[in-house]
Scaffold this motif. Structure first.
Motif, PDB file in Angstrom:
ATOM      1  N   VAL A 397       0.832  -1.212   0.000  1.00 26.86           N
ATOM      2  CA  VAL A 397       0.000   0.000   0.000  1.00 26.86           C
ATOM      3  C   VAL A 397       0.859   1.252   0.000  1.00 26.86           C
ATOM      4  O   VAL A 397       0.675   2.162  -0.824  1.00 26.86           O
ATOM      5  CB  VAL A 397      -0.964  -0.010   1.202  1.00 26.86           C
ATOM      6  CG1 VAL A 397      -1.626   1.354   1.371  1.00 26.86           C
ATOM      7  CG2 VAL A 397      -2.024  -1.091   1.028  1.00 26.86           C
ATOM      8  N   SER A 401       1.460   3.677  -3.371  1.00 27.42           N
ATOM      9  CA  SER A 401       0.789   4.980  -3.283  1.00 27.42           C
ATOM     10  C   SER A 401       1.794   6.118  -3.301  1.00 27.42           C
ATOM     11  O   SER A 401       1.601   7.127  -3.993  1.00 27.42           O
ATOM     12  CB  SER A 401      -0.065   5.054  -2.011  1.00 27.42           C
ATOM     13  OG  SER A 401       0.735   4.936  -0.850  1.00 27.42           O
ATOM     14  N   ALA A 475      -4.872  -4.730  -3.379  1.00 27.29           N
ATOM     15  CA  ALA A 475      -4.306  -3.742  -2.460  1.00 27.29           C
ATOM     16  C   ALA A 475      -3.393  -2.772  -3.206  1.00 27.29           C
ATOM     17  O   ALA A 475      -3.395  -1.557  -2.948  1.00 27.29           O
ATOM     18  CB  ALA A 475      -3.538  -4.446  -1.345  1.00 27.29           C
ATOM     19  N   ALA A 479      -3.861   1.218  -3.716  1.00 29.94           N
ATOM     20  CA  ALA A 479      -2.790   2.157  -3.382  1.00 29.94           C
ATOM     21  C   ALA A 479      -2.490   3.091  -4.541  1.00 29.94           C
ATOM     22  O   ALA A 479      -2.275   4.291  -4.355  1.00 29.94           O
ATOM     23  CB  ALA A 479      -1.534   1.385  -2.978  1.00 29.94           C
ATOM     24  N   VAL A 532      -7.651  -1.985   4.004  1.00 35.98           N
ATOM     25  CA  VAL A 532      -6.640  -2.863   4.581  1.00 35.98           C
ATOM     26  C   VAL A 532      -7.303  -4.020   5.313  1.00 35.98           C
ATOM     27  O   VAL A 532      -6.795  -5.153   5.313  1.00 35.98           O
ATOM     28  CB  VAL A 532      -5.710  -2.076   5.523  1.00 35.98           C
ATOM     29  CG1 VAL A 532      -4.615  -2.980   6.086  1.00 35.98           C
ATOM     30  CG2 VAL A 532      -5.079  -0.894   4.790  1.00 35.98           C
TER      31      VAL A 532
END
Length: 604
Positions: A397, A401, A475, A479, A532
């Motif tokens: 993540v 990101s 995930a 992100a 999450v």
């Protein structure tokens, strides 16, 4: 008008003793006139421009000068059509009113700050501009010829194959001018094109603009304190003082107009410096300056160009729309394909986005695999294995990101400029950005997953491994789009702080740090919007759900040897993998919508 394969227009122009073929206008003349323009900000409480009028002709290089804060850039933004809120008055082209979309196709605006994609070369930058701004019917040969002609005209031959990040300030300015020349605009606006350049580079850039004006274009430029040599390149001068016109007309009549009201320019004094001094708020000759403003306001724009104005009827004649083209030169699918190719090319050349990204994923995968080596099937190390789940999700993540956060804001200025120039739609850019970044995200997560998954000794069953990988990819997708949202909403000096902080609640309510039944009732709903939490549940179910057999136990007693007890401990015995997939998918789709709306808001 855009060049077509049926009638390419070129002329031989001498530039530094080299003859090159350059695109020409297919109209005899263009006259841009404006009358009673007013521009206000802060909901009309602060007026920047006050009843300014004037006229600019094709074939002549015009300068807008004035002291700082006089409204030069505001006037340029209004005339270019890039600023419409808070504006009153009318702008005419050849004494005809043009709707906003059509007007944006006729004009080109070059801002003061040169924004270029850093890893794209000069030639590639111009080729992409040609592909986006010219019809697909134009042959590749003609497009390449036009690009080569523009490179020759602007003196960019030596740096034609260099990436934009290594160009000098003058070369970047000329390249940005070349991007606008691709669409062969009738009217070109430049906001301080000499800003940050030395005297020689400034003169060189303005000489190129002079050549463009001689080809039949209407060139208007804001210039901050031009030198005497630079001033001589201009044909017409428009002086702005406190949001009002102080002078408009030929350069040779500039000092005469001031002398008529008693403002005498000293001999051998730079005329531009004298005019700016008189236009400043600190000038002691306020009455004479006001007299000059009144004369300019009362003077007609120009005889012969206001024939449509009638008492009681201020609506100008509308342009005949029979020959109008669509808003974009190419289809949105073609826009998407070109932008995807350009974005992917720029991304793979970016050392941070490619090499360091993959090295980081591989290196961290090895570190995680070493720390949690062969614990996946050990009933005595279940708590540590769940910690491994959380660690890999946090890495995926935050790594994906933050990578987007650090790069996306730098591209926003390029996107806004190209969008306002009618190069492509918001949708085409949005989907191309997502698709172009996808392969690197997927590649990095897959490398990291396989290294860490098998080094930590997770259950060796294909369907469990694929479910585990799918949750990791979701995930990573989350992100990426979250980082894009942060980069879109906040500037680059703020977003690297805002994004990690706003991700922490999703981590806190993931179910790892505190169980659901231990939360206060007011916090429990937050667990249902934590991506999450869905990802952690998904990887936990992939490892311990679906009727997994008992784990190995190397000690006398292992309380968590049975997979069912592990899920009870995690409060996941009633969880469903489809709920987790659906929850993540819902959040990801919602973020895509928010990012798209944010982009739409950004360009307005």
């Amino acid at each position: 008008m855009t060049l077509t394969s049926q009638s390419p227009l070129t002329e031989m122009v001498t530039n530094d003793a080299t003859e090159v073929a350059i695109p020409l206008m297919d109209v005899s003349s263009t006259v841009l006139s404006f009358e009673n323009l007013n521009y206000s900000v802060q909901q009309g409480s602060k007026r920047i421009l006050q009843d300014v009028s004037g006229l600019f002709r094709s074939g002549r290089l015009a300068a807008i000068i004035g002291p700082s804060g006089a409204g030069k850039s505001s006037l340029l933004n209004v005339l270019s059509g890039f600023q419409v809120q808070g504006m009153e008055g009318r702008i005419l082209v050849n004494n005809e009113s043009v709707d906003r979309e059509r007007y944006r196709q006729m004009v080109a605006y070059n801002p003061q700050e040169v924004m270029l994609l850093p890893t794209i070369t000069v030639t590639e930058t111009l080729l992409y501009a040609v592909d986006l701004r010219m019809s697909s019917s134009v042959s590749r040969f003609q497009k390449i010829k036009i690009v080569n002609d523009i490179i020759a005209l602007l003196g960019l031959e030596e740096c034609a194959h260099r990436q934009a990040r290594v160009l000098s300030g003058g070369e970047k300015k000329r390249l940005s001018i070349g991007q606008e020349l691709v669409s062969n605009p009738k009217i070109m606006f430049f906001d301080e094109p000499t800003s940050g350049l030395d005297s020689e580079s400034s003169y060189q850039v303005m000489s190129y603009l002079k050549d463009l004006a001689r080809q039949g274009r209407c060139i208007i430029s804001v210039v901050h304190q031009p030198s005497s040599d630079l001033l001589e390149l201009f044909d017409d001068i428009y002086v702005v003082a406190e949001g009002q016109c102080l002078y408009k007309g030929p350069l040779e009549d500039l000092t005469t107009a001031f002398a008529d009201v008693g403002l005498i320019c000293p001999q051998y004094f730079n005329r531009a410096d004298f005019v700016i001094k008189m236009a400043s708020k600190s000038c002691n000759e306020r009455e004479k300056v006001q007299l000059l403003k009144d004369r300019m306001k009362a003077a007609p724009i120009e005889n012969g160009y206001n024939n449509n104005k009638q008492d009681g009827n201020l609506e100008p004649k509308m342009v005949d729309r029979n020959d109008e083209t669509s808003q974009y030169a190419i289809s949105q699918w073609r826009q998407f394909a070109i932008l995807t190719h350009r974005t992917f090319l720029g991304t793979i050349r970016n050392f941070t986005l490619t090499v360091l990204r993959f090295i980081g994923h591989i290196l961290y995968g090895v570190i995680i695999g070493t720390v949690y080596y062969q614990i996946g099937n050990d009933g005595a190390k279940v708590i540590s294995n769940v910690s491994y789940f959380m660690m890999i999700l946090l890495f995926i993540v935050f790594a994906n990101s933050m990578t987007v956060v650090l790069t996306f804001p730098l591209e926003m200025a390029v996107f806004i400029r190209e969008y306002k120039s009618n190069c492509y739609s918001v949708g085409a850019y949005f989907f191309s950005k997502i698709v172009a970044d996808f392969p690197l995200m997927i590649g990095g997560v897959i490398c990291f997953h396989f290294i860490a998954y098998y080094m930590t000794g997770q259950v060796d069953e294909t369907y469990r491994m694929l479910i585990f990988l799918s949750m990791c990819l979701l995930a990573g997708w989350y992100a990426q789009i979250y980082g894009m949202l942060g980069g879109c909403l906040f500037p680059i000096d703020v977003s690297p702080f805002i994004v990690p902080i706003t991700l922490m609640p999703a981590v806190l309510f993931s179910g790892y740090f505190i169980r659901y039944d231990e939360l206060f009732d007011v916090f429990k709903p937050l667990t249902y919007i934590s991506p999450v939490r869905f990802a952690l549940e998904g990887v936990s179910l992939a490892s311990y759900g679906f009727g997994r057999k008992d784990l190995n136990c190397n000690e006398i007693f292992c309380y968590y040897r049975k997979a069912r007890k592990i899920l009870e401990m995690l409060d996941m015995e009633k969880s469903s993998i489809w709920v987790d997939v659906g929850g993540l998918a819902f959040i990801i789709i919602g973020l895509h919508i928010v990012v798209y709306v944010s982009l739409r808001f950004k360009v307005r």
